[in-house]
Design a protein around this motif. Structure first.
Motif, PDB file in Angstrom:
ATOM      1  N   ARG A  35       6.930   3.022  18.995  1.00  0.00           N
ATOM      2  CA  ARG A  35       6.312   1.857  19.628  1.00  0.00           C
ATOM      3  C   ARG A  35       5.252   1.210  18.749  1.00  0.00           C
ATOM      4  NH1 ARG A  35       4.122   3.157  25.457  1.00  0.00           N
ATOM      5  NH2 ARG A  35       3.832   0.892  25.374  1.00  0.00           N
ATOM      6  N   ASN A  36       4.697   1.965  17.787  1.00  0.00           N
ATOM      7  CA  ASN A  36       3.485   1.506  17.110  1.00  0.00           C
ATOM      8  C   ASN A  36       3.546   1.503  15.587  1.00  0.00           C
ATOM      9  OD1 ASN A  36       2.055   1.333  19.668  1.00  0.00           O
ATOM     10  ND2 ASN A  36       1.964   3.573  19.626  1.00  0.00           N
ATOM     11  N   VAL A  37       4.652   1.919  15.006  1.00  0.00           N
ATOM     12  CA  VAL A  37       4.749   2.027  13.546  1.00  0.00           C
ATOM     13  C   VAL A  37       5.548   0.838  13.017  1.00  0.00           C
ATOM     14  CG1 VAL A  37       5.515   3.448  11.603  1.00  0.00           C
ATOM     15  CG2 VAL A  37       4.587   4.541  13.671  1.00  0.00           C
ATOM     16  N   TYR A  38       4.854  -0.080  12.351  1.00  0.00           N
ATOM     17  CA  TYR A  38       5.460  -1.320  11.868  1.00  0.00           C
ATOM     18  C   TYR A  38       5.470  -1.363  10.342  1.00  0.00           C
ATOM     19  CZ  TYR A  38       4.868  -3.319  16.589  1.00  0.00           C
ATOM     20  OH  TYR A  38       4.941  -3.582  17.931  1.00  0.00           O
ATOM     21  N   ALA A  39       6.422  -2.108   9.803  1.00  0.00           N
ATOM     22  CA  ALA A  39       6.437  -2.361   8.361  1.00  0.00           C
ATOM     23  C   ALA A  39       7.086  -3.708   8.099  1.00  0.00           C
ATOM     24  CB  ALA A  39       7.183  -1.260   7.611  1.00  0.00           C
ATOM     25  N   THR A  40       6.535  -4.427   7.126  1.00  0.00           N
ATOM     26  CA  THR A  40       7.068  -5.734   6.745  1.00  0.00           C
ATOM     27  C   THR A  40       7.434  -5.734   5.262  1.00  0.00           C
ATOM     28  OG1 THR A  40       4.928  -6.683   6.096  1.00  0.00           O
ATOM     29  CG2 THR A  40       5.535  -6.850   8.420  1.00  0.00           C
ATOM     30  N   GLN A  41       8.504  -6.480   4.939  1.00  0.00           N
ATOM     31  CA  GLN A  41       8.823  -6.698   3.536  1.00  0.00           C
ATOM     32  C   GLN A  41       7.989  -7.844   2.973  1.00  0.00           C
ATOM     33  OE1 GLN A  41      11.464  -4.969   1.262  1.00  0.00           O
ATOM     34  NE2 GLN A  41       9.582  -5.737   0.375  1.00  0.00           N
TER      35      GLN A  41
END
Length: 244
Positions: free
Chosen positions: A183-189
């Protein structure tokens, strides 16, 4: 109020300081709300407790997780190892995390997905990102335009959606622009902290690191400074506001 832990991977002081300033500015953060660690010259504390932080923000860097370990710069290899050492706890405990550019490779690599230079690399400049159905329903993205420009520049990319991840944003050249684990672990390129002026500095700093022919630097600067990149900082601000 717990601070945010900002981990920086850039061994170039000018690039690291510029990135840190961008995180504060675009994230709406004050210096007293963050604990900054520059991993090029600071080791992770032995007593680091992720429970002491509202969330973790990881910046970008010139390293590639897919490079041959034997050929990696020793500093970049140590930085990568330090970040990877935190990922088991972050993913197991669903610690709020925002990995920017290099961070998506770190997360995907930790989860066992293929990260390589085979496909989906993007030249330095703006790219149009599109919300997926899951992205439109995500707390950090809900209500944002269905398409918007972001600034990118990367040699390697995630080749497949990592197991357990939700696909949030895509672009034509690179399908995995933003993902979420748990629910809380995000990553962007892309770089949610960057605008044209931030990228101008990075173009000058990294013009001999193989991202583009050095003689094209001035043209690239004109391109990024004239690009309409207004939505990505909203994503970073929403992350900070949600977990602050």
């Amino acid at each position: 109020m717990k601070p945010f832990l900002i981990l920086q991977l850039r061994p170039e002081t000018e690039a690291s300081d510029g990135e840190f300033a961008a995180f504060l500015d675009k994230g709406g953060l004050r210096t007293e709300e963050v604990h900054r660690i520059c991993l090029d010259h600071q080791a992770l504390p032995d007593d680091l407790n992720l429970s002491d932080y509202a969330g973790v923000i990881v910046g970008g860097g010139p390293g590639c997780v897919s490079d041959d370990p034997a050929s990696k710069d020793p500093v970049e290899a140590r930085i990568e190892a330090d970040i990877l050492s935190l990922m088991p706890e972050i993913t197991a405990r669903d610690v709020p995390f925002m990995g920017c550019c290099y961070g998506i490779g770190i997360l995907a690599h930790h989860l066992g997905a293929d990260v390589s230079k085979e496909r989906f690399g993007e030249p330095v400049g703006p790219v149009s990102c599109t919300l997926t159905e899951d992205g439109a329903a995500d707390p950090l993205l809900a209500g944002l335009p269905a398409q918007f420009d972001a600034l990118v520049g990367h040699k390697e990319a995630v080749q497949e959606l990592p197991t357990g991840c939700v696909h949030l944003l895509a672009s034509d050249p690179c399908p995995f622009q933003m993902i979420r684990y748990g629910r809380n672990v995000y990553a962007t390129q892309f770089h949610p902290e960057a605008d044209g002026h931030v990228f101008e500095d990075r173009i000058n700093i990294y013009k001999h690191r193989g991202y583009f022919p050095p003689e094209t630097a001035e043209d690239l600067i004109v391109t990024v400074k004239s690009s309409e990149v207004t939505v990505p900082p909203d994503i970073l601000r929403r992350f900070v506001q949600r977990y602050r």
